[in-house]
Motif scaffolding. Sequence first.
Motif, PDB file in Angstrom:
ATOM      1  N   ASP A 170       0.824  -1.207   0.000  1.00  0.00           N
ATOM      2  CA  ASP A 170       0.000   0.000   0.000  1.00  0.00           C
ATOM      3  C   ASP A 170       0.859   1.258   0.000  1.00  0.00           C
ATOM      4  N   GLU A 171       1.922   1.233   0.773  1.00  0.00           N
ATOM      5  CA  GLU A 171       2.818   2.387   0.848  1.00  0.00           C
ATOM      6  C   GLU A 171       3.476   2.651  -0.511  1.00  0.00           C
ATOM      7  N   VAL A 172       3.924   1.589  -1.173  1.00  0.00           N
ATOM      8  CA  VAL A 172       4.560   1.710  -2.488  1.00  0.00           C
ATOM      9  C   VAL A 172       3.579   2.310  -3.503  1.00  0.00           C
ATOM     10  N   ILE A 173       2.338   1.839  -3.480  1.00  0.00           N
ATOM     11  CA  ILE A 173       1.335   2.319  -4.431  1.00  0.00           C
ATOM     12  C   ILE A 173       0.976   3.776  -4.148  1.00  0.00           C
ATOM     13  N   ARG A 174       0.753   4.111  -2.885  1.00  0.00           N
ATOM     14  CA  ARG A 174       0.398   5.500  -2.546  1.00  0.00           C
ATOM     15  C   ARG A 174       1.534   6.457  -2.879  1.00  0.00           C
ATOM     16  N   ASN A 175       2.761   6.009  -2.680  1.00  0.00           N
ATOM     17  CA  ASN A 175       3.923   6.830  -3.008  1.00  0.00           C
ATOM     18  C   ASN A 175       3.959   7.134  -4.512  1.00  0.00           C
ATOM     19  N   ALA A 176       3.643   6.127  -5.326  1.00  0.00           N
ATOM     20  CA  ALA A 176       3.616   6.325  -6.771  1.00  0.00           C
ATOM     21  C   ALA A 176       2.485   7.280  -7.172  1.00  0.00           C
ATOM     22  N   ILE A 177       1.317   7.096  -6.580  1.00  0.00           N
ATOM     23  CA  ILE A 177       0.173   7.957  -6.900  1.00  0.00           C
ATOM     24  C   ILE A 177       0.488   9.416  -6.553  1.00  0.00           C
ATOM     25  N   GLU A 178       1.136   9.634  -5.419  1.00  0.00           N
ATOM     26  CA  GLU A 178       1.520  10.994  -5.016  1.00  0.00           C
ATOM     27  C   GLU A 178       2.454  11.650  -6.026  1.00  0.00           C
ATOM     28  N   LYS A 179       3.212  10.842  -6.758  1.00  0.00           N
ATOM     29  CA  LYS A 179       4.147  11.368  -7.753  1.00  0.00           C
ATOM     30  C   LYS A 179       3.492  11.528  -9.134  1.00  0.00           C
ATOM     31  N   GLY A 180       2.194  11.287  -9.208  1.00  0.00           N
ATOM     32  CA  GLY A 180       1.471  11.494 -10.458  1.00  0.00           C
ATOM     33  C   GLY A 180       1.247  10.240 -11.280  1.00  0.00           C
ATOM     34  N   ILE A 181       1.718   9.095 -10.774  1.00  0.00           N
ATOM     35  CA  ILE A 181       1.502   7.831 -11.489  1.00  0.00           C
ATOM     36  C   ILE A 181       0.150   7.293 -11.013  1.00  0.00           C
ATOM     37  N   GLU A 182      -0.868   7.496 -11.827  1.00  0.00           N
ATOM     38  CA  GLU A 182      -2.235   7.228 -11.392  1.00  0.00           C
ATOM     39  C   GLU A 182      -2.842   5.993 -12.042  1.00  0.00           C
ATOM     40  N   ARG A 183      -2.173   5.476 -13.081  1.00  0.00           N
ATOM     41  CA  ARG A 183      -2.709   4.347 -13.833  1.00  0.00           C
ATOM     42  C   ARG A 183      -1.668   3.235 -13.851  1.00  0.00           C
ATOM     43  N   PHE A 184      -2.077   2.054 -13.390  1.00  0.00           N
ATOM     44  CA  PHE A 184      -1.172   0.909 -13.288  1.00  0.00           C
ATOM     45  C   PHE A 184      -1.784  -0.268 -14.039  1.00  0.00           C
ATOM     46  N   PHE A 185      -1.077  -0.751 -15.044  1.00  0.00           N
ATOM     47  CA  PHE A 185      -1.551  -1.915 -15.808  1.00  0.00           C
ATOM     48  C   PHE A 185      -0.783  -3.142 -15.333  1.00  0.00           C
ATOM     49  N   ILE A 186      -1.554  -4.163 -14.953  1.00  0.00           N
ATOM     50  CA  ILE A 186      -1.028  -5.287 -14.181  1.00  0.00           C
ATOM     51  C   ILE A 186      -1.017  -6.555 -15.019  1.00  0.00           C
ATOM     52  N   PRO A 187       0.168  -7.014 -15.453  1.00  0.00           N
ATOM     53  CA  PRO A 187       0.245  -8.235 -16.261  1.00  0.00           C
ATOM     54  C   PRO A 187       0.130  -9.496 -15.411  1.00  0.00           C
ATOM     55  N   ALA A 188      -0.415 -10.536 -16.009  1.00  0.00           N
ATOM     56  CA  ALA A 188      -0.532 -11.828 -15.334  1.00  0.00           C
ATOM     57  C   ALA A 188       0.733 -12.663 -15.546  1.00  0.00           C
ATOM     58  N   ILE A 189       0.901 -13.670 -14.702  1.00  0.00           N
ATOM     59  CA  ILE A 189       2.005 -14.634 -14.826  1.00  0.00           C
ATOM     60  C   ILE A 189       1.437 -16.035 -15.027  1.00  0.00           C
ATOM     61  N   ASP A 190       0.678 -16.492 -14.033  1.00  0.00           N
ATOM     62  CA  ASP A 190      -0.038 -17.764 -14.163  1.00  0.00           C
ATOM     63  C   ASP A 190      -1.174 -17.783 -13.147  1.00  0.00           C
ATOM     64  N   SER A 191      -1.890 -18.896 -13.083  1.00  0.00           N
ATOM     65  CA  SER A 191      -3.112 -18.963 -12.261  1.00  0.00           C
ATOM     66  C   SER A 191      -2.848 -18.772 -10.774  1.00  0.00           C
ATOM     67  N   THR A 192      -1.645 -19.039 -10.316  1.00  0.00           N
ATOM     68  CA  THR A 192      -1.363 -18.926  -8.879  1.00  0.00           C
ATOM     69  C   THR A 192      -1.398 -17.476  -8.399  1.00  0.00           C
ATOM     70  N   TYR A 193      -1.347 -16.528  -9.334  1.00  0.00           N
ATOM     71  CA  TYR A 193      -1.357 -15.107  -8.955  1.00  0.00           C
ATOM     72  C   TYR A 193      -2.702 -14.424  -9.210  1.00  0.00           C
ATOM     73  N   THR A 194      -3.655 -15.143  -9.750  1.00  0.00           N
ATOM     74  CA  THR A 194      -4.908 -14.498 -10.148  1.00  0.00           C
ATOM     75  C   THR A 194      -5.617 -13.843  -8.970  1.00  0.00           C
ATOM     76  N   GLN A 195      -5.720 -14.541  -7.858  1.00  0.00           N
ATOM     77  CA  GLN A 195      -6.432 -13.970  -6.702  1.00  0.00           C
ATOM     78  C   GLN A 195      -5.716 -12.740  -6.167  1.00  0.00           C
ATOM     79  N   ALA A 196      -4.387 -12.776  -6.161  1.00  0.00           N
ATOM     80  CA  ALA A 196      -3.617 -11.605  -5.696  1.00  0.00           C
ATOM     81  C   ALA A 196      -3.872 -10.406  -6.604  1.00  0.00           C
ATOM     82  N   MET A 197      -4.044 -10.652  -7.886  1.00  0.00           N
ATOM     83  CA  MET A 197      -4.352  -9.566  -8.821  1.00  0.00           C
ATOM     84  C   MET A 197      -5.726  -8.978  -8.532  1.00  0.00           C
ATOM     85  N   PHE A 198      -6.704  -9.836  -8.285  1.00  0.00           N
ATOM     86  CA  PHE A 198      -8.047  -9.337  -7.955  1.00  0.00           C
ATOM     87  C   PHE A 198      -8.032  -8.558  -6.637  1.00  0.00           C
TER      88      PHE A 198
END
Length: 255
Positions: free
Chosen positions: A20-48
């Motif tokens: 959360d800290e990493v994401i908020r820090n980026a948003i504060e710097k103007g990075i407001e849009r993050f596109f999240i690539p998949a790897i495999d099914s083991t990460y799907t829930q973490a992405m959601f």
Amino acid sequence: MILTDTHTHLYSEAFDADRDEVIRNAIEKGIERFFIPAIDSTYTQAMFNLKNAFPEHMFLMMGLHPTHVKENYKEELKHVEEMLAAHKFYAVGEIGIDLYWDKSFLKLQQEAFRFQIRLAKQYKLPIVIHCREAFDEIFEVLEAEKGDDLFGIFHCFTGTLDQAHQAMTYNMKLGIGGVATFKNGKIDTFLNQIDLKNIVLETDSPYLAPVPYRGKRNESSYLIKILEKLSDIYTLNVAEIARVTTENSKQVFGV
């Protein structure tokens, strides 16, 4: 100034202690849009989970990463298919061919790549390509699949000027990240010969941190260093680089 990180693995275990800290820090710097690539099914829930925590900022992709194409790849591709049918995604990725670690799965990687390109066409989605020591193999597949319905991003582009031009003939924009800041990265020597309309920015965090953070965990906030490097390369102010590259990302992802 709104910036877009077109490729960041913020669900990675590397961020479990301070996500959360990493994401908020980026948003504060103007990075407001993050596109999240998949790897495999083991990460799907973490992405959601990531999407649910920051619904206004996170845009998910679905796909099977080429280094995760193993004996069970058909099960993994079925998962990709099921997820695309059931949920909203903004790209099929990251997909492609990686011959750096292991060449023994080349045929399966090619098959998985083709299958996922066709899924992307079915859903009218862009693809996000992972290519490592496999330009010829990637181009062979793209040549067979080329058309108005084939488009997307050549993620972490590290090829030559000729390869850049060839990638663009397949309606691909070039994802430019930390490598552009490396002394031996090479792409900084010819990027100014490529129209900025063909460029999007990315970090690939937690990997490939730009100078001066090279060798450390990468973060989306470090996109600022890539922005500054492109400002130097194109001799344009950072606000203009941010505006054009974010507009480019909107053209690709439709949002």
